[in-house]
Every structure is written in C-alpha cells, then in structure tokens.
Design a protein around this motif. Structure first.
Motif, PDB file in Angstrom:
ATOM      1  N   MET A 266       0.846  -1.205   0.000  1.00 37.36           N
ATOM      2  CA  MET A 266       0.000   0.000   0.000  1.00 37.36           C
ATOM      3  C   MET A 266       0.880   1.254   0.000  1.00 37.36           C
ATOM      4  SD  MET A 266      -2.912   1.168   2.776  1.00 37.36           S
ATOM      5  CE  MET A 266      -3.977  -0.192   2.304  1.00 37.36           C
ATOM      6  N   ASP A 267       0.495   2.213  -0.791  1.00 42.21           N
ATOM      7  CA  ASP A 267       1.228   3.474  -0.884  1.00 42.21           C
ATOM      8  C   ASP A 267       0.885   4.325   0.347  1.00 42.21           C
ATOM      9  OD1 ASP A 267       2.234   5.981  -1.445  1.00 42.21           O
ATOM     10  OD2 ASP A 267       1.721   5.902  -3.559  1.00 42.21           O
ATOM     11  N   LEU A 268       1.876   4.543   1.214  1.00 35.18           N
ATOM     12  CA  LEU A 268       1.627   5.285   2.449  1.00 35.18           C
ATOM     13  C   LEU A 268       1.231   6.723   2.165  1.00 35.18           C
ATOM     14  CD1 LEU A 268       1.626   5.437   5.516  1.00 35.18           C
ATOM     15  CD2 LEU A 268       4.088   5.935   5.425  1.00 35.18           C
ATOM     16  N   SER A 269       1.880   7.346   1.185  1.00 33.00           N
ATOM     17  CA  SER A 269       1.553   8.734   0.879  1.00 33.00           C
ATOM     18  C   SER A 269       0.119   8.867   0.374  1.00 33.00           C
ATOM     19  CB  SER A 269       2.529   9.305  -0.159  1.00 33.00           C
ATOM     20  OG  SER A 269       2.389   8.642  -1.404  1.00 33.00           O
TER      21      SER A 269
ATOM     22  N   LEU B 275      -2.344   6.819   1.173  1.00 29.96           N
ATOM     23  CA  LEU B 275      -3.207   6.594   2.338  1.00 29.96           C
ATOM     24  C   LEU B 275      -3.330   7.855   3.174  1.00 29.96           C
ATOM     25  CD1 LEU B 275      -4.816   4.759   4.243  1.00 29.96           C
ATOM     26  CD2 LEU B 275      -2.639   4.093   5.299  1.00 29.96           C
ATOM     27  N   LEU B 276      -2.211   8.521   3.425  1.00 26.51           N
ATOM     28  CA  LEU B 276      -2.241   9.755   4.211  1.00 26.51           C
ATOM     29  C   LEU B 276      -3.038  10.845   3.495  1.00 26.51           C
ATOM     30  CD1 LEU B 276       1.448   9.858   5.502  1.00 26.51           C
ATOM     31  CD2 LEU B 276      -0.612   9.297   6.802  1.00 26.51           C
ATOM     32  N   PHE B 277      -2.895  10.904   2.176  1.00 21.23           N
ATOM     33  CA  PHE B 277      -3.654  11.885   1.403  1.00 21.23           C
ATOM     34  C   PHE B 277      -5.148  11.604   1.501  1.00 21.23           C
ATOM     35  CE2 PHE B 277      -5.558  13.276  -2.650  1.00 21.23           C
ATOM     36  CZ  PHE B 277      -5.267  14.628  -2.593  1.00 21.23           C
TER      37      PHE B 277
ATOM     38  N   GLY C  49      -2.254  17.071 -10.468  1.00 24.81           N
ATOM     39  CA  GLY C  49      -2.158  15.632 -10.654  1.00 24.81           C
ATOM     40  C   GLY C  49      -3.513  14.953 -10.661  1.00 24.81           C
ATOM     41  N   ALA C  50      -3.517  13.668 -10.271  1.00 27.19           N
ATOM     42  CA  ALA C  50      -4.743  12.880 -10.279  1.00 27.19           C
ATOM     43  C   ALA C  50      -4.552  11.652  -9.415  1.00 27.19           C
ATOM     44  CB  ALA C  50      -5.108  12.462 -11.693  1.00 27.19           C
ATOM     45  N   GLY C  51      -5.677  11.031  -9.064  1.00 21.42           N
ATOM     46  CA  GLY C  51      -5.613   9.758  -8.369  1.00 21.42           C
ATOM     47  C   GLY C  51      -5.243   8.639  -9.328  1.00 21.42           C
TER      48      GLY C  51
END
Length: 258
Positions: free
Chosen positions: A1-4, A6-8, A132-134
């Motif tokens: 999982m991408d931590l950044s 998740l935090l976003f 940017g984008a998701g």
C-alpha cells in the motif's frame, strides 16, 4: 500500500468532516440522537449545529470570513514586467463531460485558465500548468493543457502532472522551472487560495507575483435594491463559506506541518 496515498486519503476524509455540509449536520444529528437520554446536551448540540450552519451560509458572517483569507489586490502592471513564466494551478476535473468526449476541467479550473490565458496573451510568457490525479485518472494538468491549446489557442510549455495538493504544486513546479533558470513567476489561482499558494511557492524557492482571480467577496459592490433579501443565506454565500473555511483550515494545517 502506498503510504503517501493513504495519508492523502485520510486528509481528504478529515476535511470532509471539518467542512460544510457535514460540519454543522453532525452536531445536529448527534443532538437529535441524544434528546431522549440527555435532553439538555441534545438541545445544545442541535441548536449549536444550526447556528454554525447559519454562520457558514449567511452573507454577513461569510463576508467577514472571506475577507480573512482572500487576497484583495489584482495583479499590477509593474509585476507583469518582472516575471519569467506563468504558473496556473489546477482546481479539479469534471469527470462526466460527454459533450467533450470524456473528461474536462472543472468550472473553477476554467476560471483560472481563462485568466492565465489572458496574461499569456498580454505578456507572451511561457505557461506551466500543475495538477495531478488519483490512480487510473487523467492528470488535471493534462486536461488543462488541452483546454488552453484547443479552446484558447495557446501553447503550454510545461505540464506538471504529479501534484495532489498545493504544497506539491509548488515543489514540483519549482523543480521543473529550476532546470530553466526561471524563478520569477506570475502565479494564477483563486483569490481565496492565493495567500496559501504564494507561501508554498515562495518556500519552494520561487519569486511570486500573485495573479489572483475569481474573488468571492463583494468588494466595492453597491448594495442591492432589496438589500435585506441579500442578507439571507443563498447558494453563493454558502459556497463562499465552504471555500473560505477550506482555505482557513488549509493554512492552519500547512503551518502545523512545517
């Protein structure tokens, strides 16, 4: 999982609860749920939520809040002459736009693009678009580039398509411009967003000339004929209240995270 990522996502979730319409609705709902067992607390929460909702939608209180966050000054002619490039920040996308064959920029982004195009024609300065984008979505900057080139007939020099928030807008745009030696920019965003955006771009090492657009406050606007009707909550003041509170909380969050 991408931590950044998740935090976003957690940041966006927290913002949803800290902003209208959930902000005033939650104490109202909780107050109604508590009326049976804790009537005094329930009434306090219910009336408090109602009062908060009115404060965030009534023109008088919203006007005061907007004045606290909005940059009131338009770009000056002298500032235009002291810039190397124009940076236009993204402001969301319209995912369902079948008339354009798919996605396009949001109305907020279009306001920024229109003013950025006006400046580009007046100055001849190169344009950088940032947004940017998701995962799996088209970057805002790509949609912005298409709008500027197809609708305004302008060429976009740089497309920054990784940024997910204002801080990343500044960081990634600065990295792109750093390779060119261009450090003085005209920064295009909404007037309410400008103070936060300017602070982030200057922290990233750029010299910023604010080029705000899309003011929410009624600066020097004459009173309406039915002025008492203008003081009632309305769609414009409700949206302005959301935008102003969003910016106030954004500034606080950025200060705390430095």
């Amino acid at each position: 999982m991408d931590l950044s990522l998740l935090l976003f996502s957690l940041k966006k979730l927290a913002a949803a609860f800290a902003l209208p319409p959930l902000l005033p609705l939650l104490p109202i709902a909780l107050g109604l749920a508590l009326l049976g067992r804790f009537p005094r607390l329930g009434r306090t929460l219910g009336w408090g939520g109602l009062a908060l909702g009115l404060l965030l939608s009534a023109p008088a209180s919203v006007g005061w809040l907007v004045a606290q966050v909005e940059d009131p000054a338009p770009l000056s002619a002298d500032a235009i002459r002291n810039a190397d490039a124009i940076v236009i920040l993204g402001a969301g996308r319209r995912a369902y736009a079948p008339e354009f064959g798919g996605e396009t920029v949001s109305r907020l982004a279009l306001e920024r693009l229109r003013y950025g195009a006006h400046l580009a024609r007046a100055t001849g300065l190169p344009i950088l678009v940032s947004g940017g984008a998701g995962p799996g979505k088209t970057a805002e900057a790509v949609l912005m580039k298409a709008a500027l080139e197809e609708d305004f007939g302008l060429t976009v020099r740089w497309v920054e398509e990784r940024a997910r928030d204002t801080r990343e807008n500044a960081r990634y745009a600065s990295a792109i411009l750093g390779t060119t030696g261009m450090r003085r920019i005209l920064l295009v965003t909404h007037a309410a967003h400008m103070p936060r955006a300017q602070a982030e771009f200057e922290a990233a090492g750029l010299t910023v000339q604010p080029a705000p657009t899309g003011w929410l406050g009624n600066h020097n606007e004459p009173a309406a004929e039915n002025s008492w009707l203008a003081e009632l909550p309305n769609p414009h003041s409700t949206y302005a209240g959301w935008f102003a509170l969003h910016e106030a909380l954004g500034r606080l969050a950025y200060r705390l995270s430095r």
